[in-house]
Design a protein around this motif. Structure first.
Motif, PDB file in Angstrom:
ATOM      1  N   PRO A   3       0.825  -1.087  -0.088  1.00 50.37           N
ATOM      2  CA  PRO A   3      -0.124  -0.150   0.005  1.00 50.37           C
ATOM      3  C   PRO A   3       0.827   1.365  -0.097  1.00 50.37           C
ATOM      4  N   ARG A   4       0.348   2.319  -0.476  1.00 49.93           N
ATOM      5  CA  ARG A   4       0.993   3.752  -0.535  1.00 49.93           C
ATOM      6  C   ARG A   4       1.584   4.092   0.747  1.00 49.93           C
ATOM      7  N   SER A   5       0.793   4.164   1.964  1.00 52.68           N
ATOM      8  CA  SER A   5       0.990   4.421   3.131  1.00 52.68           C
ATOM      9  C   SER A   5       2.432   3.692   3.677  1.00 52.68           C
ATOM     10  N   GLU A   6       2.233   2.259   3.390  1.00 53.82           N
ATOM     11  CA  GLU A   6       3.294   1.443   3.707  1.00 53.82           C
ATOM     12  C   GLU A   6       4.433   1.793   2.948  1.00 53.82           C
ATOM     13  N   SER A   7       4.430   2.048   1.687  1.00 52.99           N
ATOM     14  CA  SER A   7       5.646   2.498   0.986  1.00 52.99           C
ATOM     15  C   SER A   7       6.393   3.638   1.359  1.00 52.99           C
ATOM     16  N   ILE A   8       5.513   4.527   1.707  1.00 43.44           N
ATOM     17  CA  ILE A   8       5.993   5.867   2.250  1.00 43.44           C
ATOM     18  C   ILE A   8       6.679   5.759   3.480  1.00 43.44           C
ATOM     19  N   THR A   9       6.192   4.903   4.431  1.00 42.46           N
ATOM     20  CA  THR A   9       6.842   4.578   5.722  1.00 42.46           C
ATOM     21  C   THR A   9       8.200   3.994   5.548  1.00 42.46           C
ATOM     22  N   GLY A  10       8.092   2.938   4.719  1.00 42.17           N
ATOM     23  CA  GLY A  10       9.426   2.017   4.319  1.00 42.17           C
ATOM     24  C   GLY A  10      10.337   2.788   3.797  1.00 42.17           C
ATOM     25  N   LEU A  11      10.203   3.903   3.128  1.00 42.01           N
ATOM     26  CA  LEU A  11      11.074   4.815   2.452  1.00 42.01           C
ATOM     27  C   LEU A  11      11.510   5.541   3.344  1.00 42.01           C
ATOM     28  N   LEU A  12      10.891   6.309   4.302  1.00 47.90           N
ATOM     29  CA  LEU A  12      11.357   7.080   5.571  1.00 47.90           C
ATOM     30  C   LEU A  12      12.105   6.186   6.454  1.00 47.90           C
ATOM     31  N   VAL A  13      11.761   5.036   6.499  1.00 53.71           N
ATOM     32  CA  VAL A  13      12.462   3.996   7.530  1.00 53.71           C
ATOM     33  C   VAL A  13      14.025   3.745   6.917  1.00 53.71           C
ATOM     34  N   ALA A  14      13.984   3.428   5.553  1.00 53.10           N
ATOM     35  CA  ALA A  14      15.274   3.088   4.705  1.00 53.10           C
ATOM     36  C   ALA A  14      16.259   4.404   4.920  1.00 53.10           C
ATOM     37  N   ILE A  15      15.682   5.625   4.652  1.00 55.54           N
ATOM     38  CA  ILE A  15      16.222   6.661   4.541  1.00 55.54           C
ATOM     39  C   ILE A  15      17.062   6.959   5.873  1.00 55.54           C
ATOM     40  N   GLN A  16      16.301   6.884   6.953  1.00 55.15           N
ATOM     41  CA  GLN A  16      16.906   6.811   8.159  1.00 55.15           C
ATOM     42  C   GLN A  16      18.231   6.139   8.269  1.00 55.15           C
ATOM     43  N   ALA A  17      18.164   4.671   7.930  1.00 50.45           N
ATOM     44  CA  ALA A  17      19.093   3.743   8.073  1.00 50.45           C
ATOM     45  C   ALA A  17      20.356   4.274   7.287  1.00 50.45           C
ATOM     46  N   PHE A  18      20.182   4.647   5.974  1.00 52.86           N
ATOM     47  CA  PHE A  18      21.328   5.512   5.267  1.00 52.86           C
ATOM     48  C   PHE A  18      21.980   6.563   5.584  1.00 52.86           C
ATOM     49  N   LEU A  19      21.002   7.286   6.423  1.00 47.92           N
ATOM     50  CA  LEU A  19      21.570   8.644   7.139  1.00 47.92           C
ATOM     51  C   LEU A  19      22.355   8.212   8.149  1.00 47.92           C
ATOM     52  N   ILE A  20      21.960   7.287   9.212  1.00 48.26           N
ATOM     53  CA  ILE A  20      22.859   6.780   9.978  1.00 48.26           C
ATOM     54  C   ILE A  20      24.337   6.375   9.403  1.00 48.26           C
ATOM     55  N   TRP A  21      24.480   5.319   8.596  1.00 52.51           N
ATOM     56  CA  TRP A  21      25.379   5.078   8.123  1.00 52.51           C
ATOM     57  C   TRP A  21      26.092   6.205   7.291  1.00 52.51           C
ATOM     58  N   GLY A  22      25.725   7.061   6.627  1.00 55.10           N
ATOM     59  CA  GLY A  22      26.250   8.140   6.059  1.00 55.10           C
ATOM     60  C   GLY A  22      26.942   9.077   7.042  1.00 55.10           C
ATOM     61  N   LEU A  23      26.226   9.368   8.277  1.00 60.18           N
ATOM     62  CA  LEU A  23      26.755  10.373   9.030  1.00 60.18           C
ATOM     63  C   LEU A  23      27.301   9.703  10.298  1.00 60.18           C
ATOM     64  N   SER A  24      27.640   8.665  10.340  1.00 54.80           N
ATOM     65  CA  SER A  24      28.339   7.740  11.296  1.00 54.80           C
ATOM     66  C   SER A  24      29.729   8.343  11.587  1.00 54.80           C
ATOM     67  N   PRO A  25      30.543   8.833  10.688  1.00 58.60           N
ATOM     68  CA  PRO A  25      31.893   9.547  10.952  1.00 58.60           C
ATOM     69  C   PRO A  25      31.809  10.665  11.902  1.00 58.60           C
ATOM     70  N   LEU A  26      30.578  11.222  12.288  1.00 58.58           N
ATOM     71  CA  LEU A  26      30.326  12.370  13.332  1.00 58.58           C
ATOM     72  C   LEU A  26      30.443  11.704  14.762  1.00 58.58           C
ATOM     73  N   TYR A  27      30.155  10.262  14.688  1.00 60.22           N
ATOM     74  CA  TYR A  27      30.122   9.564  16.021  1.00 60.22           C
ATOM     75  C   TYR A  27      31.357   8.942  16.423  1.00 60.22           C
TER      76      TYR A  27
END
Length: 305
Positions: A3-27
């Motif tokens: 469903p569209r709502s599930e896809s949007i939620t999935g997209l936001l969750v996946a983006i969070q994962a890649f943001l954590i990986w990409g910004l991890s040098p700050l940690y």
């Protein structure tokens, strides 16, 4: 199709994962006062502490025991343990020694190395776009090598260790959570022994450099396991072509951090190399999406360690 709502939620969750990986040098840069190998040992131990309750909660203990008692599976995961451990160490060391741009380049190169290894070891036939992409990547690395007078070994080591890791994991039938937990357990045995010996001598960072350092060392578990769990949640609700496209968010964030936060010099040699790698990735992504839409084939999707 979800469903569209599930896809949007999935997209936001996946983006969070890649943001954590990409910004991890700050940690990781906040742990630069701790030796990289010692940080790696803590990352391993605390990750197991974080992962095992999740394994139990998701009722995957039977799959975990099966993986641990199957000699072939255990042998393969022992090999992947060495590869992912090496990848983690090089990543931490490179961040703490001012090579953030090289880590970004390494994870940009990784999908191209995966395509190359698939051709060599799995006898996969490359499309014209994929061949051109591998050629462009090779030219970029060669150009940088001649300009610098040495191989960009950090980038290549990160790309090849994780690409080989991904290649080998294809032959073992275990899920990401179970596989990562087994690999972490195998690393925890020597890691705990090493940290125990440091503690017995009154050495080491933990409990000796203050509460903030202790919390940062314990928090390495979150930086390791949380993005992987978020990725798996997001991947269930998204087309793999979408995941394949947004995976470049992580090295892009790292690239931007290197230039604008860590102020690493972006000399003309690196600019040329990144331009060639980005062109190659554009070809690979275009080819994967076209293939997926035309034939329903699954494009390659890599998860950062």
């Amino acid at each position: 199709m979800p469903p569209r709502s599930e896809s949007i939620t999935g997209l936001l969750v996946a983006i969070q994962a890649f943001l954590i990986w990409g910004l991890s040098p700050l940690y990781w840069t906040h742990l630069s006062h701790v030796p990289a190998f010692e940080t790696l040992m803590h990352r391993v131990v605390w990750s197991l502490v974080f992962l095992f309750p999740i394994l139990v909660f998701q009722k995957k203990t039977r799959a975990f025991v099966k993986a641990m008692t199957n000699l072939r599976t255990l042998a393969v995961l022992t090999l992947t343990t060495c590869l992912v451990g090496t990848n983690w160490f090089i990543f931490i060391w490179s961040i703490n020694n001012g090579h953030v741009l090289q880590t970004s380049l390494g994870y940009y190169i990784n999908p191209l190395v995966t395509v190359f290894l698939g051709m060599i070891f799995l006898k996969e036939r490359l499309s014209p776009k994929q061949k051109m992409a591998v050629l462009l990547a090779g030219i970029g690395v060669t150009w940088l090598t001649f300009d610098y007078g040495m191989l960009p070994w950090v980038s290549l080591a990160l790309a090849f260790t994780f690409a080989v890791y991904s290649l080998i994991r294809k032959v073992v039938d275990v899920g990401p959570l179970v596989g990562l937990t087994v690999e972490t357990l195998l690393m925890t045995i020597p890691a705990a022994a090493y940290l125990g010996s440091l503690g017995a001598k009154g050495q080491g960072a933990f409990l000796h450099l203050g509460g903030p350092t202790d919390l940062l060392l314990m928090g390495t578990a979150l930086v390791t396991a949380l993005p992987l769990l978020l990725f798996n949640l997001g991947a269930k609700a998204l087309a793999l072509s979408t995941i394949g496209f947004i995976q470049y968010l992580a090295p892009t964030c790292t690239f931007l951090l290197a230039v604008f936060y860590f102020n690493e010099p972006l000399d003309p040699s690196l600019v040329r190399t990144f331009a060639l790698i980005w062109s190659a990735l554009t070809l690979v992504t275009w080819d994967s999406i076209t293939s997926y839409r035309s034939h329903g084939e699954t494009p390659s999707v890599e998860k950062q360690a």
